[in-house]
Structures are given as structure tokens and as C-alpha cells.
Design a protein around this motif. Sequence first.
Motif, short mmCIF file in Angstrom:
data_model
loop_
_atom_site.label_atom_id
_atom_site.label_comp_id
_atom_site.label_asym_id
_atom_site.label_seq_id
_atom_site.Cartn_x
_atom_site.Cartn_y
_atom_site.Cartn_z
N ARG A 201 30.54 64.48 67.79
CA ARG A 201 29.37 63.71 67.36
C ARG A 201 28.31 63.69 68.45
O ARG A 201 27.11 63.76 68.16
CB ARG A 201 29.77 62.28 67.00
CG ARG A 201 28.62 61.47 66.39
CD ARG A 201 28.88 59.97 66.50
NE ARG A 201 30.01 59.53 65.72
CZ ARG A 201 29.93 59.04 64.47
NH1 ARG A 201 28.76 58.95 63.88
NH2 ARG A 201 31.02 58.65 63.85
N THR A 204 26.56 67.12 68.40
CA THR A 204 25.65 67.19 67.26
C THR A 204 24.41 66.36 67.51
O THR A 204 23.29 66.76 67.14
CB THR A 204 26.36 66.72 65.97
OG1 THR A 204 27.43 67.62 65.68
CG2 THR A 204 25.41 66.69 64.79
N ALA A 205 24.58 65.21 68.16
CA ALA A 205 23.43 64.37 68.50
C ALA A 205 22.48 65.10 69.44
O ALA A 205 21.26 64.96 69.34
CB ALA A 205 23.91 63.06 69.13
N GLU A 230 18.12 58.20 65.39
CA GLU A 230 19.42 58.47 64.77
C GLU A 230 20.36 59.15 65.77
O GLU A 230 21.56 58.83 65.83
CB GLU A 230 19.23 59.34 63.53
CG GLU A 230 18.51 58.63 62.39
CD GLU A 230 18.12 59.58 61.26
OE1 GLU A 230 18.30 60.81 61.44
OE2 GLU A 230 17.63 59.09 60.23
N ALA A 231 19.81 60.09 66.55
CA ALA A 231 20.64 60.79 67.55
C ALA A 231 21.11 59.82 68.63
O ALA A 231 22.28 59.84 69.04
CB ALA A 231 19.85 61.93 68.16
N THR A 233 21.45 56.64 68.29
CA THR A 233 22.44 55.76 67.64
C THR A 233 23.81 56.42 67.64
O THR A 233 24.83 55.75 67.89
CB THR A 233 22.00 55.46 66.20
OG1 THR A 233 20.73 54.80 66.23
CG2 THR A 233 23.01 54.56 65.50
N ASP A 234 23.87 57.73 67.38
CA ASP A 234 25.15 58.43 67.40
C ASP A 234 25.75 58.47 68.80
O ASP A 234 26.98 58.34 68.96
CB ASP A 234 24.98 59.86 66.87
CG ASP A 234 24.97 59.91 65.35
OD1 ASP A 234 25.48 58.96 64.72
OD2 ASP A 234 24.46 60.90 64.79
N ARG A 237 27.36 55.23 69.25
CA ARG A 237 28.65 55.16 68.56
C ARG A 237 29.75 55.83 69.38
O ARG A 237 30.88 55.33 69.46
CB ARG A 237 28.53 55.80 67.18
CG ARG A 237 27.66 55.03 66.21
CD ARG A 237 27.65 55.67 64.83
NE ARG A 237 26.83 54.93 63.90
CZ ARG A 237 25.80 55.43 63.24
NH1 ARG A 237 25.46 56.71 63.41
NH2 ARG A 237 25.10 54.69 62.40
#
Length: 293
Positions: A201, A204-205, A230-231, A233-234, A237
Motif C-alpha cells: 500500500r 502504491t501510494a 488520498e496517497a 492517507t494511505d 494507514r
Amino acid sequence: MCVLVLGSATLSAQEFNLNVKVSAPNLKLVDPKLFDNLEKEMEEFMNSTTWTDQIFEAHERIIGNIQITISEELSKTSFKGEIVIQTSRPVYNSTYLSPVLRYLDRNLTFSYDGLRPIQKTTDGYIDNFSSILSFYAYYMLGADFDTYSNMGGDKYFEKAYNIYNNLPSNLQRGPGWTPDNNKQQNRYYLIENIRSPKFRRFRTAMYNYHRLGMDKMYNDVNNGRTVLLEAITDVGRVNKEVNNSILTRMFSDTKRLEIVDVFIIATPSEKTKVKNIMMSIDPTQSNAYRELR
């Protein structure tokens, strides 16, 4: 592919355009000219070696810096210190360079006498310093390729991992390489984490952040910033799943200033979200995000 290439290749340009600086502020044993030679040899090695089978135009070379600071002379040819690796990549349709990687390795131990050349290391072991520089060359390539295609750096991270695997067992347990569960901050964890499914993840971010976010901002600033959020945020996470990992620490060190600059003109809601995420990832530098309010 396993030897040092000096000079220009006819079919492909080299991959790096790196500035190299070696400093040794507290010399006692060694002639300073040795480090002048080291600086020149490192720069030639990194920039003149062909590391991939890709064709790089001159303007496509990976831009960056390598800074070595010698803190201790173990002998006239053996040294301890630290190395900083930093790279950037151009943002599409702009003159801006976005930082991709900034990593401080505090556990640099190596030998250099000015007689034996630094050599590209891929499938075997030559010497520790050649392994360290080759490891970082492939890591820089992997990080850069990850920003252009999702998981695009796989083959280069594998090459970096092979360099670790080919080290003699005493070096695998030595400074800078050995697994240390208390710190988890060295070359072993750098390559172990980036290859782990737990951090897919994160990778991908990195692709989304650069290719779908920064590279699109010339056309639609607001949408680009939304993708960046969004990136980020990932990455947040990932930090919750694997707290204080070497990769999320490196992300904050690399992107801290850029994130503040991009989001300083964002909406209040976006500013709050980014600030909260980054302060959770980067708590020791929380003051850096106070502008986002």
C-alpha cells in the motif's frame, strides 16, 4: 553488467546525475587528498556506471546528492561515519523537482585506500564499500521507478536485496546491515520493508502521489491535491498497521516541506486532514505542520 563502466555507453545513457560530497572535519591520520580522490571516484562510479538495461536521455537522469561525513578514522584506510542519500524527479510540465528519497544512514563503516577501484556489485561480493554504493544505487532506482509505474521498482529492489544476500555472514551481522529489532533503522530493514507485502500500500501510494497527483497538477491543481491527500492517507494507514517503520519515517523526512507547501493553499478541511495524518506519522516534527491551520 558486473564491472565498472567508465565513459559513455553507446546504446544507453547512464541513469544518475548525482553530486557527491565527502567531508572529514576531524582528520588526524589521513592525507585530505585521499578523500578528495574518494569524492571524485564515487561521483564517477555512480554517474558513469550503467545500472539498468533502460535507455535514459540526459534530461531523464535521476538527480540527487550523496553526502558522506567521516566521523572516525579507524586506521589510515578504514573509516566510520554517515551517508545521506537524496534523489528527486521532475514533475511533468514544470521545472519543479519533487523529492523522492532522503535517507540518513548513520552506520557507515568502510575501507578505502585509493588503490582498489569501487566496483559495481550485483551477483557476488567484492568489498563492503562497493556493496554499499551498489545497494543504494539500486534502491534509488527502485524508488524512482515506483513513482512512474505501480510497483515499477521491483527488479531494482530485488537487485539491492541480492547485494545484501551476497554479503559474507560477518558483514550481514555487522554495522549498517544487521537486523536489530530494537532500532529497525538500517539497510536490512530498508530493503526488507520495501519488499514486504505489508508495504505494498505504501508503494502504491508513492506511485499515486507522484504520477497521479504531482504530475497532474499542471492540468488540475485541485484534483491533483485530492489525489495527494488520498496517497498521504494511505501512508497514514500503513503507519497505523506498522507503527514508526523505516519507510514512513523516510517518507516524512523526504516529503515534509513539500507537503506543507502544496497544502498551504488547500481548503481548511484538507489542511486539517493532512496535518493530523502527518503529525501522527511524524510526531517529533509536529511544529513543521502548524502552518496547516
